[in-house]
Design a protein around this motif. Structure first.
Motif, PDB file in Angstrom:
ATOM      1  N   GLY A 147       0.788  -1.225   0.000  1.00 25.24           N
ATOM      2  CA  GLY A 147       0.000   0.000   0.000  1.00 25.24           C
ATOM      3  C   GLY A 147       0.817   1.270   0.000  1.00 25.24           C
ATOM      4  N   HIS A 148       2.118   1.164  -0.189  1.00 24.79           N
ATOM      5  CA  HIS A 148       2.982   2.325  -0.038  1.00 24.79           C
ATOM      6  C   HIS A 148       3.143   3.122  -1.341  1.00 24.79           C
ATOM      7  CE1 HIS A 148       3.710   0.422   3.767  1.00 24.79           C
ATOM      8  NE2 HIS A 148       4.467   1.432   4.160  1.00 24.79           N
ATOM      9  N   ALA A 149       3.907   4.207  -1.231  1.00 20.80           N
ATOM     10  CA  ALA A 149       3.994   5.191  -2.308  1.00 20.80           C
ATOM     11  C   ALA A 149       4.960   4.769  -3.407  1.00 20.80           C
ATOM     12  CB  ALA A 149       4.432   6.543  -1.742  1.00 20.80           C
ATOM     13  N   VAL A 150       4.670   5.254  -4.616  1.00 26.02           N
ATOM     14  CA  VAL A 150       5.566   5.057  -5.757  1.00 26.02           C
ATOM     15  C   VAL A 150       6.062   6.391  -6.312  1.00 26.02           C
ATOM     16  CG1 VAL A 150       4.472   2.871  -6.375  1.00 26.02           C
ATOM     17  CG2 VAL A 150       3.667   4.983  -7.449  1.00 26.02           C
ATOM     18  N   LEU A 151       5.513   7.493  -5.818  1.00 20.26           N
ATOM     19  CA  LEU A 151       5.928   8.830  -6.231  1.00 20.26           C
ATOM     20  C   LEU A 151       6.339   9.640  -5.005  1.00 20.26           C
ATOM     21  CD1 LEU A 151       3.040   9.700  -8.740  1.00 20.26           C
ATOM     22  CD2 LEU A 151       5.430   9.254  -9.362  1.00 20.26           C
ATOM     23  N   GLY A 152       7.359  10.476  -5.158  1.00 13.46           N
ATOM     24  CA  GLY A 152       7.780  11.347  -4.070  1.00 13.46           C
ATOM     25  C   GLY A 152       8.492  10.634  -2.940  1.00 13.46           C
ATOM     26  N   THR A 153       8.984   9.451  -3.183  1.00 11.55           N
ATOM     27  CA  THR A 153       9.626   8.673  -2.127  1.00 11.55           C
ATOM     28  C   THR A 153      11.097   9.061  -1.967  1.00 11.55           C
ATOM     29  OG1 THR A 153      10.210   6.907  -3.678  1.00 11.55           O
ATOM     30  CG2 THR A 153       8.084   6.734  -2.567  1.00 11.55           C
ATOM     31  N   SER A 154      11.697   8.582  -0.898  1.00  9.46           N
ATOM     32  CA  SER A 154      13.139   8.736  -0.696  1.00  9.46           C
ATOM     33  C   SER A 154      13.656   7.466  -0.050  1.00  9.46           C
ATOM     34  CB  SER A 154      13.443   9.944   0.194  1.00  9.46           C
ATOM     35  OG  SER A 154      13.184   9.649   1.565  1.00  9.46           O
ATOM     36  N   GLU A 155      14.959   7.384   0.113  1.00  9.47           N
ATOM     37  CA  GLU A 155      15.547   6.205   0.756  1.00  9.47           C
ATOM     38  C   GLU A 155      15.212   6.156   2.240  1.00  9.47           C
ATOM     39  OE1 GLU A 155      19.800   6.282   0.967  1.00  9.47           O
ATOM     40  OE2 GLU A 155      19.852   8.477   0.874  1.00  9.47           O
ATOM     41  N   HIS A 156      14.568   7.212   2.740  1.00  7.13           N
ATOM     42  CA  HIS A 156      14.249   7.274   4.165  1.00  7.13           C
ATOM     43  C   HIS A 156      12.777   7.023   4.471  1.00  7.13           C
ATOM     44  CE1 HIS A 156      18.265   8.847   4.900  1.00  7.13           C
ATOM     45  NE2 HIS A 156      18.063   9.710   3.916  1.00  7.13           N
ATOM     46  N   CYS A 157      11.901   7.066   3.459  1.00  8.80           N
ATOM     47  CA  CYS A 157      10.472   6.894   3.720  1.00  8.80           C
ATOM     48  C   CYS A 157       9.706   6.673   2.416  1.00  8.80           C
ATOM     49  CB  CYS A 157       9.897   8.107   4.446  1.00  8.80           C
ATOM     50  SG  CYS A 157       8.157   7.951   4.888  1.00  8.80           S
ATOM     51  N   ILE A 158       8.761   5.716   2.443  1.00 14.85           N
ATOM     52  CA  ILE A 158       7.899   5.479   1.282  1.00 14.85           C
ATOM     53  C   ILE A 158       6.428   5.415   1.711  1.00 14.85           C
ATOM     54  CG2 ILE A 158       9.683   4.302  -0.060  1.00 14.85           C
ATOM     55  CD1 ILE A 158       8.341   1.634   0.697  1.00 14.85           C
ATOM     56  N   ALA A 159       6.107   6.012   2.866  1.00 11.33           N
ATOM     57  CA  ALA A 159       4.731   5.977   3.366  1.00 11.33           C
ATOM     58  C   ALA A 159       3.825   6.856   2.505  1.00 11.33           C
ATOM     59  CB  ALA A 159       4.689   6.432   4.819  1.00 11.33           C
ATOM     60  N   THR A 160       2.605   6.398   2.307  1.00 12.26           N
ATOM     61  CA  THR A 160       1.626   7.115   1.501  1.00 12.26           C
ATOM     62  C   THR A 160       0.793   8.047   2.368  1.00 12.26           C
ATOM     63  OG1 THR A 160       1.442   5.153   0.107  1.00 12.26           O
ATOM     64  CG2 THR A 160      -0.258   6.827  -0.146  1.00 12.26           C
ATOM     65  N   ALA A 300       7.606   7.211 -11.377  1.00 14.90           N
ATOM     66  CA  ALA A 300       7.317   6.277 -10.291  1.00 14.90           C
ATOM     67  C   ALA A 300       8.527   5.412  -9.963  1.00 14.90           C
ATOM     68  CB  ALA A 300       6.127   5.400 -10.658  1.00 14.90           C
ATOM     69  N   ARG A 301       8.717   5.157  -8.687  1.00 16.52           N
ATOM     70  CA  ARG A 301       9.785   4.294  -8.195  1.00 16.52           C
ATOM     71  C   ARG A 301       9.174   3.254  -7.265  1.00 16.52           C
ATOM     72  NH1 ARG A 301      11.475   6.408 -11.871  1.00 16.52           N
ATOM     73  NH2 ARG A 301      13.361   7.671 -12.153  1.00 16.52           N
ATOM     74  N   PRO A 302       8.569   2.212  -7.835  1.00 13.07           N
ATOM     75  CA  PRO A 302       7.853   1.238  -7.014  1.00 13.07           C
ATOM     76  C   PRO A 302       8.765   0.209  -6.370  1.00 13.07           C
ATOM     77  CG  PRO A 302       7.680   0.631  -9.317  1.00 13.07           C
ATOM     78  CD  PRO A 302       8.423   1.948  -9.278  1.00 13.07           C
ATOM     79  N   THR A 303       8.238  -0.484  -5.393  1.00  9.68           N
ATOM     80  CA  THR A 303       8.862  -1.680  -4.852  1.00  9.68           C
ATOM     81  C   THR A 303       8.251  -2.874  -5.590  1.00  9.68           C
ATOM     82  OG1 THR A 303       7.181  -2.083  -3.162  1.00  9.68           O
ATOM     83  CG2 THR A 303       8.959  -0.546  -2.596  1.00  9.68           C
ATOM     84  N   PRO A 304       8.835  -4.062  -5.464  1.00  7.62           N
ATOM     85  CA  PRO A 304       8.212  -5.229  -6.112  1.00  7.62           C
ATOM     86  C   PRO A 304       6.770  -5.463  -5.680  1.00  7.62           C
ATOM     87  CG  PRO A 304      10.462  -5.747  -5.480  1.00  7.62           C
ATOM     88  CD  PRO A 304      10.162  -4.407  -4.886  1.00  7.62           C
ATOM     89  N   MET A 305       6.433  -5.093  -4.449  1.00  7.46           N
ATOM     90  CA  MET A 305       5.084  -5.347  -3.950  1.00  7.46           C
ATOM     91  C   MET A 305       4.043  -4.353  -4.445  1.00  7.46           C
ATOM     92  SD  MET A 305       5.249  -6.605  -0.020  1.00  7.46           S
ATOM     93  CE  MET A 305       5.964  -8.174   0.437  1.00  7.46           C
TER      94      MET A 305
END
Length: 342
Positions: A147-160, A300-305
């Motif tokens: 359920g996390h973010a694919v835009l505006g993320t950083s190596e420190h946080c991907i919360a939506t 977008a920078r998604p994770t595999p999930m």
């Protein structure tokens, strides 16, 4: 058991002074998120300053066609206001799709904009979370991130970011007015929400004790033809996997103006500026909608999930623009594209 003191403020100046003078104090409005976080030991204030008696509940249209909403106006009241439904249907729809009826009757507009992320790692006091405890790491990056973010993320946080109405307001020319220790301020809404960068614990530019007093929506005639489309896992009481707030003006088969923001896919309510730039002047056709969606999601920078969100967002954008172009845009989104708690 942690002792918490309580103060009921009757005027804005007193409320601001009480919180700003004590770094362990927080404002308390509807409490629909604050109380949860207190119970989960995510927030640990020693004093709560109740602001529910402050005169910040107005909902009124301006002569120019805009809107002014007091920060303590309840979500249900704003959604039902005729001036909101007439001038800004996307705002009314986002509010109605943003929580259960019980929560809408309690949650304040200002509190909704300030609500904290629903990341399970943020809400688990035993997990590493840079947003909760700076410098501890982000468990979501290598953990469960569907359920996390694919835009505006950083190596420190991907919360939506979880708010629905904030997405609708992001698509408009909205300003957030505040009162704080340094006086009155007004923030363009895109500046009001901060990207995580290397300081994800700082979500807004507010100083401690700065209180939202009013939400101002500028006159936006094209918003009368607008919608809020929400895609989620279940039909009710669920957060968005993807949401689209959109308004569009068309003349002679071409898009004269368009406003669009995305929810469920970014670390803040996401203004879809790349898609807007592509669409202005374009003809009304699905291929152009699809290309605009691809342009917007290219970053977008998604994770595999959560990689599925990239295509889902593109499809949602196309659907929203289709609905606006064929005249169904002011109808409330329903079925599998509606509702969530906030």
């Amino acid at each position: 058991m942690r002792p918490i003191t309580y103060l009921r403020a009757t005027d804005t100046a007193t409320a601001v002074a009480a919180v700003s003078s004590d770094p362990t104090s927080d404002f308390l409005a509807g409490g629909t998120t604050e109380v949860d976080l207190l119970r989960q030991n995510v927030l640990n204030p020693r004093r709560l300053v109740d602001i529910n008696e402050l005169p910040l509940t107005g909902i009124e249209g301006t002569e120019e066609g805009g809107l002014r909403i007091g920060s303590l106006a309840r979500m249900s009241e704003v959604a039902a206001a005729p001036v909101v439904r007439e001038r800004f249907p996307l705002v009314a729809q986002a509010l109605e799709l943003g929580a259960s009826a019980q929560l809408r009757n309690m949650a304040s507009m200002g509190g909704n904009l300030l609500q904290r992320v629903r990341c399970s790692y943020f809400r688990d006091a035993h997990s590493a979370c840079n947003k909760r405890e700076p410098g501890t790491g982000c468990s979501a990056i290598d953990g469960f991130s569907r359920g996390h973010a694919v835009l505006g993320t950083s190596e420190h946080c991907i919360a939506t970011h979880p708010s629905d109405v904030a997405v609708a307001l992001m698509a408009l020319d909205t300003r957030v007015h505040t009162m704080g220790p340094s006086g009155e301020r007004a923030y363009p809404i895109n500046d009001f929400f901060l990207l995580p960068g290397d300081s994800p614990h700082r979500e807004h530019p507010l100083e401690h004790g700065e209180l939202i007093t009013e939400i101002e929506v500028a006159p936006t005639p094209l918003a009368r033809r607008s919608l809020y489309l929400k895609v989620r896992d279940r039909e009710s009481y669920e957060f968005a996997l993807v949401s689209v707030a959109a308004a569009m003006s068309v003349a002679d088969g071409r898009i004269v103006d368009v406003r669009m923001a995305l929810g469920g896919v970014a670390t803040k309510p996401w203004r879809a500026e790349r898609a807007e730039d592509f669409l202005i002047g374009a003809t009304i056709m699905r291929d152009n909608f699809a290309m605009a969606a691809r342009v917007e999601m290219a970053a977008a920078r998604p994770t595999p999930m959560n990689a599925f969100k990239v295509e889902l967002a593109q499809r949602a954008i196309v659907r929203a623009l289709d609905m606006l172009s064929n005249g169904t845009g002011t109808a409330s989104a329903s079925g599998s594209e509606s509702g969530s708690p906030s």
